[in-house]
Enzyme design. Structure first.
Site, PDB file in Angstrom:
ATOM      1  N   LYS A 209      17.427  -5.024  -5.365  1.00  0.00           N
ATOM      2  CA  LYS A 209      16.106  -5.647  -5.220  1.00  0.00           C
ATOM      3  C   LYS A 209      15.476  -5.303  -3.866  1.00  0.00           C
ATOM      4  O   LYS A 209      14.306  -4.919  -3.774  1.00  0.00           O
ATOM      5  CB  LYS A 209      16.243  -7.161  -5.379  1.00  0.00           C
ATOM      6  CG  LYS A 209      15.040  -7.968  -4.989  1.00  0.00           C
ATOM      7  CD  LYS A 209      13.873  -7.704  -5.919  1.00  0.00           C
ATOM      8  CE  LYS A 209      12.615  -8.346  -5.410  1.00  0.00           C
ATOM      9  NZ  LYS A 209      12.230  -9.544  -6.059  1.00  0.00           N
ATOM     10  N   CYS A 263       7.212 -10.297  -0.905  1.00  0.00           N
ATOM     11  CA  CYS A 263       8.286  -9.369  -1.273  1.00  0.00           C
ATOM     12  C   CYS A 263       8.330  -8.171  -0.328  1.00  0.00           C
ATOM     13  O   CYS A 263       9.233  -8.035   0.476  1.00  0.00           O
ATOM     14  CB  CYS A 263       8.082  -8.885  -2.705  1.00  0.00           C
ATOM     15  SG  CYS A 263       7.744 -10.226  -3.825  1.00  0.00           S
TER      16      CYS A 263
HETATM   17  N1  SAJ Z   1      -0.409  -2.174  -1.707  1.00  0.00           N
HETATM   18  C1  SAJ Z   1      -1.108  -1.208  -1.023  1.00  0.00           C
HETATM   19  N2  SAJ Z   1      -1.225   0.034  -1.582  1.00  0.00           N
HETATM   20  C2  SAJ Z   1      -0.678   0.326  -2.802  1.00  0.00           C
HETATM   21  C3  SAJ Z   1       0.030  -0.672  -3.494  1.00  0.00           C
HETATM   22  C4  SAJ Z   1       0.141  -1.933  -2.913  1.00  0.00           C
HETATM   23  O1  SAJ Z   1      -1.615  -1.434   0.081  1.00  0.00           O
HETATM   24  O2  SAJ Z   1      -0.853   1.466  -3.253  1.00  0.00           O
HETATM   25  C5  SAJ Z   1      -0.260  -3.515  -1.101  1.00  0.00           C
HETATM   26  C6  SAJ Z   1      -0.905  -4.640  -1.910  1.00  0.00           C
HETATM   27  O3  SAJ Z   1      -2.264  -4.752  -1.626  1.00  0.00           O
HETATM   28  C7  SAJ Z   1      -0.106  -5.833  -1.440  1.00  0.00           C
HETATM   29  C8  SAJ Z   1       1.293  -5.252  -1.198  1.00  0.00           C
HETATM   30  O4  SAJ Z   1       1.118  -3.850  -1.107  1.00  0.00           O
HETATM   31  O5  SAJ Z   1      -0.599  -6.330  -0.214  1.00  0.00           O
HETATM   32  C9  SAJ Z   1       2.285  -5.555  -2.290  1.00  0.00           C
HETATM   33  O6  SAJ Z   1       1.694  -5.392  -3.575  1.00  0.00           O
HETATM   34  P1  SAJ Z   1       2.460  -4.709  -4.797  1.00  0.00           P
HETATM   35  O7  SAJ Z   1       1.526  -4.739  -5.953  1.00  0.00           O
HETATM   36  O8  SAJ Z   1       2.975  -3.396  -4.391  1.00  0.00           O
HETATM   37  O9  SAJ Z   1       3.739  -5.568  -5.025  1.00  0.00           O
HETATM   38  P2  SAJ Z   1       4.044  -7.150  -5.168  1.00  0.00           P
HETATM   39  O10 SAJ Z   1       4.443  -7.665  -3.822  1.00  0.00           O
HETATM   40  O11 SAJ Z   1       2.983  -7.861  -5.898  1.00  0.00           O
HETATM   41  O12 SAJ Z   1       5.310  -7.087  -6.122  1.00  0.00           O
HETATM   42  C10 SAJ Z   1       6.452  -6.334  -5.708  1.00  0.00           C
HETATM   43  C11 SAJ Z   1       6.886  -5.451  -6.885  1.00  0.00           C
HETATM   44  N3  SAJ Z   1       7.902  -4.497  -6.417  1.00  0.00           N
HETATM   45  C12 SAJ Z   1       7.778  -3.172  -6.628  1.00  0.00           C
HETATM   46  O13 SAJ Z   1       6.815  -2.684  -7.184  1.00  0.00           O
HETATM   47  C13 SAJ Z   1       8.915  -2.333  -6.167  1.00  0.00           C
HETATM   48  C14 SAJ Z   1       7.406  -6.307  -8.025  1.00  0.00           C
HETATM   49  O14 SAJ Z   1       7.948  -5.506  -9.054  1.00  0.00           O
HETATM   50  C15 SAJ Z   1       8.501  -7.263  -7.510  1.00  0.00           C
HETATM   51  O15 SAJ Z   1       8.951  -8.148  -8.533  1.00  0.00           O
HETATM   52  C16 SAJ Z   1       7.884  -8.119  -6.425  1.00  0.00           C
HETATM   53  O16 SAJ Z   1       7.473  -7.247  -5.357  1.00  0.00           O
HETATM   54  C17 SAJ Z   1       8.903  -9.111  -5.929  1.00  0.00           C
HETATM   55  O17 SAJ Z   1       8.839 -10.278  -6.344  1.00  0.00           O
HETATM   56  O18 SAJ Z   1       9.822  -8.726  -5.194  1.00  0.00           O
END
Ligand code: SAJ
Length: 413
Positions: A209, A263
């Site tokens: 994770k 996360c």
């Molecule tokens: N973000 C960017 N650029 C991107 C993608 C995301 O700046 O191209 C930012 C988002 O705006 C946000 C942060 O990253 O601030 C996180 O967003 P996210 O959509 O990447 O992820 P989370 O935190 O909503 O969910 C993540 C997921 N993990 C992965 O994709 C590896 C999800 O599958 C997990 O279940 C979750 O963390 C968790 O609970 O750990």
């Protein structure tokens, strides 16, 4: 042994949807949360937070009696713990909520109870949890020293905003403290999960994770670093990424105002804490992403020059689009800093998914929650921080308004 009753401790963004999905599959679910407001909202069939499809899933399972909520745990065939694991001052994991859940649960455990920890954990924490259970319930340890309850770690991996889809379709990893615990956890999740359920030991599951979220954090850091370099070089980073991504093996993620949520902004530190010497890249990625809100502030300061009484509209407070979750949100960091930098200015924060500001912003006299419709009248700067649906269409603004689009949402229009 079939799982007919389930007690879920922690009814947040993961625990509540998980409870609902099990209840929909015919398991009698006893939800538990320390917050009485959460419990009373759920008891009346109302979701205490925004998540796609949650309203239509929750009301029927409460109405049918398959799910109830309370502030105290109940004995059940299985227990899922889905409480937060934030980090401490030194960035190591704060396991106090997990420990408190274990202490609250200990009295209702029976020989044969399956306990699954879904909370994100640093390597070794499931083992530590078992020692707390041993101490609390020495009567559940047999003459060979083996625990009479089965303990496994099954990290949740659903993406906020897609929880009700991914809870069913994602593959899952179940790490048991014993092979029997892993197999029992696998059997339980097979009630709700159509993906593959992969068995391993608890420590590997914990690490997996943390690694998944570090992988994404490192990749976003790469995009964020590019946005800085491109700004120096006068290159449109969005166009650059679009072009580079035409390569069959390149898939650069999107830069933004920083990385938020409970996360990505936290879990990589658990790896750094576990082996500081060898996790240089993971640490650096965290530092790059954490520095991005200050870079955005710098852009706003440069645009405002000597103006010490600006009107600034910030669009979005959530950590990502179309949710109401403000945890570790870079947008909130930007607003807080702006408020302190411009004590005589006015900061209008627009966030369509909340009805009030969080305490730390509400306590700032020059920040207020504004309606999108009116928020862009007579402003000096408009900053797009979250690409919510409501903001997708670029508003028409007078020429003197400085527009800072941290998400690249409006560049194509
Ligand atoms: N973000 C960017 N650029 C991107 C993608 C995301 O700046 O191209 C930012 C988002 O705006 C946000 C942060 O990253 O601030 C996180 O967003 P996210 O959509 O990447 O992820 P989370 O935190 O909503 O969910 C993540 C997921 N993990 C992965 O994709 C590896 C999800 O599958 C997990 O279940 C979750 O963390 C968790 O609970 O750990």
């Amino acid at each position: 042994m079939a799982i007919e009753t389930l007690c879920v401790v922690g009814l947040g963004y993961i625990g509540l949807p998980t409870s609902i999905v099990f209840a929909e599959k015919g398991v009698r679910v006893f939800g538990v949360d320390v917050n009485p407001d959460t419990v009373s909202a759920i008891s009346s069939g109302v979701a205490p937070f925004v998540e796609a499809e949650i309203a239509e899933h929750l009301a029927p399972v409460v109405a049918s009696g398959m799910m109830t909520a309370s502030t105290t745990p109940t004995s059940a065939d299985a227990i899922i713990i889905a409480v937060p694991t934030p980090f401490l001052e030194d960035k190591s994991a704060d396991l106090s909520y997990v420990q408190a859940a274990g202490e609250a649960l200990a009295p209702v455990l029976q020989s044969g109870t399956l306990i699954v920890l879904e909370s994100t954990l640093p390597p070794g924490a499931t083992e530590l949890f078992a020692t707390w259970i041993r101490e609390a319930r020495p009567d559940l340890v047999d003459e060979n020293g083996s625990l009479l309850v089965d303990i496994a770690h099954c990290p949740e991996r659903v993406l906020p905003g897609r929880v009700f889809i991914e809870l069913v379709t994602n593959d899952r990893i179940v790490g048991g403290l014993t092979p029997q615990a892993a197999t029992r956890a696998k059997d339980m999740y097979s009630l709700i999960c159509e993906g593959n359920i992969l068995e391993t030991d608890a420590k590997t599951a914990e690490m997996s994770k943390c690694v998944e979220n570090s992988f994404r954090d490192v990749n976003i850091a790469f995009a964020n670093e590019l946005s800085l370099v491109c700004d120096t070089l006068g290159i449109d980073v969005w166009e650059l990424i679009e072009l580079a991504n035409h390569h069959p093996r390149v898939n650069i993620l999107k830069p933004g105002p920083g990385v938020g949520g409970h996360c990505l902004a936290i879990d990589p530190w658990f790896i750094v804490a576990a082996d500081p010497e060898n996790s240089r890249l993971i640490r650096m990625a965290r530092e790059v992403n954490d520095a991005k809100p200050d870079w955005v502030i710098g852009k706003i300061q440069t645009a405002l020059g000597a103006n010490t009484t600006p009107v600034i509209t910030t669009l979005g407070l959530a950590f990502k689009p179309d949710i109401d979750d403000l945890r570790e949100s870079p947008a909130c960091k930007v607003v807080t800093k702006l408020a302190k930098l411009y004590p005589h200015g006015e900061i209008r924060a627009v966030e369509p998914n909340v009805t009030s500001l969080p305490v730390e912003l509400d306590s700032l006299p020059n920040v207020h929650l504004a309606d999108y419709a009116a928020a862009l009248d007579n402003v000096d700067v408009a900053v797009l921080l979250v690409d919510h649906q409501e903001f997708k269409k670029q508003p028409t603004l007078p020429n003197h308004v400085v527009v800072i689009d941290t998400r690249g949402t409006w560049r194509a229009q």
